[in-house]
Design a protein around this motif. Structure first.
Motif, PDB file in Angstrom:
ATOM      1  N   GLY A 198     -24.874  34.276 -40.443  1.00 14.19           N
ATOM      2  CA  GLY A 198     -25.875  34.662 -41.173  1.00 14.19           C
ATOM      3  C   GLY A 198     -25.573  34.636 -42.742  1.00 14.19           C
ATOM      4  N   THR A 207     -27.409  35.595 -46.878  1.00 15.58           N
ATOM      5  CA  THR A 207     -28.240  36.168 -47.778  1.00 15.58           C
ATOM      6  C   THR A 207     -28.028  35.997 -49.085  1.00 15.58           C
ATOM      7  OG1 THR A 207     -29.468  38.281 -48.245  1.00 15.58           O
ATOM      8  CG2 THR A 207     -26.957  38.339 -48.101  1.00 15.58           C
ATOM      9  N   ARG A 247     -27.243  44.386 -39.825  1.00 15.59           N
ATOM     10  CA  ARG A 247     -28.299  45.132 -39.072  1.00 15.59           C
ATOM     11  C   ARG A 247     -29.316  44.102 -38.789  1.00 15.59           C
ATOM     12  NH1 ARG A 247     -26.764  49.330 -42.364  1.00 15.59           N
ATOM     13  NH2 ARG A 247     -28.387  48.602 -44.047  1.00 15.59           N
ATOM     14  N   ASP A 248     -29.612  43.311 -40.031  1.00 10.35           N
ATOM     15  CA  ASP A 248     -30.810  42.267 -39.772  1.00 10.35           C
ATOM     16  C   ASP A 248     -30.404  41.244 -38.494  1.00 10.35           C
ATOM     17  OD1 ASP A 248     -32.127  43.377 -41.703  1.00 10.35           O
ATOM     18  OD2 ASP A 248     -31.633  41.887 -43.345  1.00 10.35           O
ATOM     19  N   ILE A 249     -29.203  40.738 -38.634  1.00 12.92           N
ATOM     20  CA  ILE A 249     -28.836  39.830 -37.409  1.00 12.92           C
ATOM     21  C   ILE A 249     -28.841  40.695 -36.195  1.00 12.92           C
ATOM     22  CG2 ILE A 249     -27.007  38.258 -36.661  1.00 12.92           C
ATOM     23  CD1 ILE A 249     -26.378  37.860 -39.473  1.00 12.92           C
ATOM     24  N   GLN A 250     -28.494  41.503 -36.253  1.00 13.51           N
ATOM     25  CA  GLN A 250     -28.447  42.389 -34.928  1.00 13.51           C
ATOM     26  C   GLN A 250     -29.873  42.402 -34.300  1.00 13.51           C
ATOM     27  OE1 GLN A 250     -26.048  45.737 -35.653  1.00 13.51           O
ATOM     28  NE2 GLN A 250     -24.152  45.071 -34.649  1.00 13.51           N
ATOM     29  N   SER A 251     -30.583  42.765 -35.236  1.00 12.28           N
ATOM     30  CA  SER A 251     -32.111  43.045 -34.832  1.00 12.28           C
ATOM     31  C   SER A 251     -32.944  41.831 -34.370  1.00 12.28           C
ATOM     32  CB  SER A 251     -32.690  43.935 -35.851  1.00 12.28           C
ATOM     33  OG  SER A 251     -34.226  43.954 -35.704  1.00 12.28           O
ATOM     34  N   ARG A 252     -32.582  40.760 -35.208  1.00 13.21           N
ATOM     35  CA  ARG A 252     -33.330  39.517 -35.011  1.00 13.21           C
ATOM     36  C   ARG A 252     -32.960  38.882 -33.772  1.00 13.21           C
ATOM     37  NH1 ARG A 252     -32.251  37.551 -39.655  1.00 13.21           N
ATOM     38  NH2 ARG A 252     -30.596  35.920 -39.256  1.00 13.21           N
ATOM     39  N   MET A 253     -31.630  38.788 -33.601  1.00 18.25           N
ATOM     40  CA  MET A 253     -30.727  37.945 -32.343  1.00 18.25           C
ATOM     41  C   MET A 253     -30.821  38.895 -31.209  1.00 18.25           C
ATOM     42  SD  MET A 253     -28.558  35.410 -34.335  1.00 18.25           S
ATOM     43  CE  MET A 253     -29.198  34.508 -35.591  1.00 18.25           C
ATOM     44  N   GLY A 254     -31.316  40.372 -31.395  1.00 12.52           N
ATOM     45  CA  GLY A 254     -31.047  41.152 -30.161  1.00 12.52           C
ATOM     46  C   GLY A 254     -29.589  41.426 -29.720  1.00 12.52           C
TER      47      GLY A 254
END
Length: 387
Positions: free
Chosen positions: A55, A57, A74-81
């Protein structure tokens, strides 16, 4: 093909300068890593447990990198499941009470470096007490470092965005290490700084001329007889601080939420942070990410996205394909130097110089990288090869 390993996540930031005179919404004046004065843009980079980038940014150059870490995770955990817990690992610049509190609230752990120079006297006494230290030696029996650890309850506080003070306590493992070679290096650097500061002090230089060396000086108002007053400023050496820093040379402190993890494992995990610094060096040198002459935000983002993807691919080659046997300089050097010159419609000559990397690549792939002459069939076998 190569799934990310999110049980540990490494984060750090850098910045890139732009060849412009004026600031805009993204490129803002701030502390440059290269000590430049042009507007800069910040970049945060997140690596997984194998130190493969997962990731990136970008943020305005006048903003701190501290709030970026948790948001990017958090963005990576959300985007990649991704689910589950990650240990957030970062250098002292990211070590703040707010990041620790945020990690705990998100169900994550943390591992940070903490400066021993700012510790209270009680903790300094524990660090400087020679009892309970254990030695770690190399194969020749030379001491690499000594360490000891403790588990205790530590209190933290910070102000949130509304100005309210947030206080919390947590059981935390702290590991202190002493590295003899690091101590020698730091003492030599301190001696150079003190000598320069003393020379400037005698010449009555202005405060801004001292730079980082000003920490070893006292600036006090004094009259022509050297008596303290509200008039001129007298400069003197801060001997107490100098002696304290010399005493603490070679010591490092790690703070960690993982109470059951062995101190040597914590030390090993933290020292993998050098991979992020190396990724930034790769961008800035081999990939020529700077200087940046682009203006539109979408083109600036595209420029750094290309650089980021190149770093990901090189890291996968380095770590997954070549099992960390070769540096990124070896890999990129081969990509740029391996050239064929066509002598005839079906005959090529290999212009690359022989190297251990090329010989090993030939052995691993069975391809004719180390042959002087190649025909169309051999060239196609190289171009069509997939790892």
């Amino acid at each position: 093909k190569y799934p990310f390993q999110m049980d540990q996540s490494y984060f750090d930031g850098t910045n890139f300068y732009f060849e412009i005179d004026r600031e805009d919404d993204w490129r803002r004046n701030g502390p440059s890593k290269e000590n430049r004065h042009e507007p800069i843009m910040g970049m945060g980079l997140l690596l997984d447990a194998r130190q493969v980038p997962m990731g990136m940014t970008l943020y305005p150059g006048n903003q701190s990198e501290r709030p970026v870490q948790g948001k990017l995770i958090r963005d990576i955990q959300s985007r990649m499941g991704f689910g589950g817990r990650t240990i957030r690992i970062a250098d002292k610049g990211l070590n703040c009470a707010k990041n620790i509190h945020e990690a705990l609230n998100d169900g994550d752990g943390y591992l940070y470096y903490k400066s021993v120079k700012t510790l209270p006297e009680q903790e300094l006494d524990w660090i400087l007490n020679e009892q309970d230290y254990r030695e770690v030696r190399d194969r020749e029996g030379k001491i690499l470092y000594v360490y000891k650890s403790c588990i205790d309850t530590f209190s933290y506080s910070y102000r949130d965005e509304s100005g309210q003070t947030i206080r919390f306590s947590i059981d935390e493992k702290r590991i202190v290490t002493y590295n003899p070679s690091l101590a020698r290096k730091q003492r030599e650097e301190m001696k150079r700084q003190v000598d320069k500061a003393r020379t400037l002090c005698h010449s009555q230089a202005k405060r801004e001329h001292f730079g980082d060396k000003a920490k070893y000086l006292l600036f006090e108002a004094a009259d022509e007889n050297g008596e303290l007053s509200s008039g001129n400023v007298a400069v003197s050496m801060n001997q107490e601080l100098i002696e304290k820093h010399l005493r603490l040379a070679g010591y490092n402190l790690l703070v960690c939420s993982e109470l059951k993890m062995h101190p040597q494992e914590i030390y090993r995990i933290y020292h993998n942070l050098w991979r992020i610094e190396e990724s930034f060096r790769m961008m800035k040198s081999e990939l020529e990410a700077r200087p940046v002459f682009l203006q539109k935000p979408e083109r600036i983002h595209a420029h750094f996205l290309i650089c980021y993807l190149a770093v990901v691919l090189v890291r996968l080659l380095q770590i997954e394909i070549f099992k960390d046997d070769y540096s990124y300089q070896d890999i990129i050097g081969f990509m740029r130097e391996f050239k064929l010159t066509q002598l005839a419609p079906r005959k090529f000559v290999n212009m690359a110089r022989s190297s251990p990397f090329i010989n090993d690549l030939t052995e691993r792939t069975g391809l004719p990288f180390n042959q002087l002459y190649l025909n169309n069939t051999k060239v196609r076998s190289i171009l069509n090869y997939r790892f």
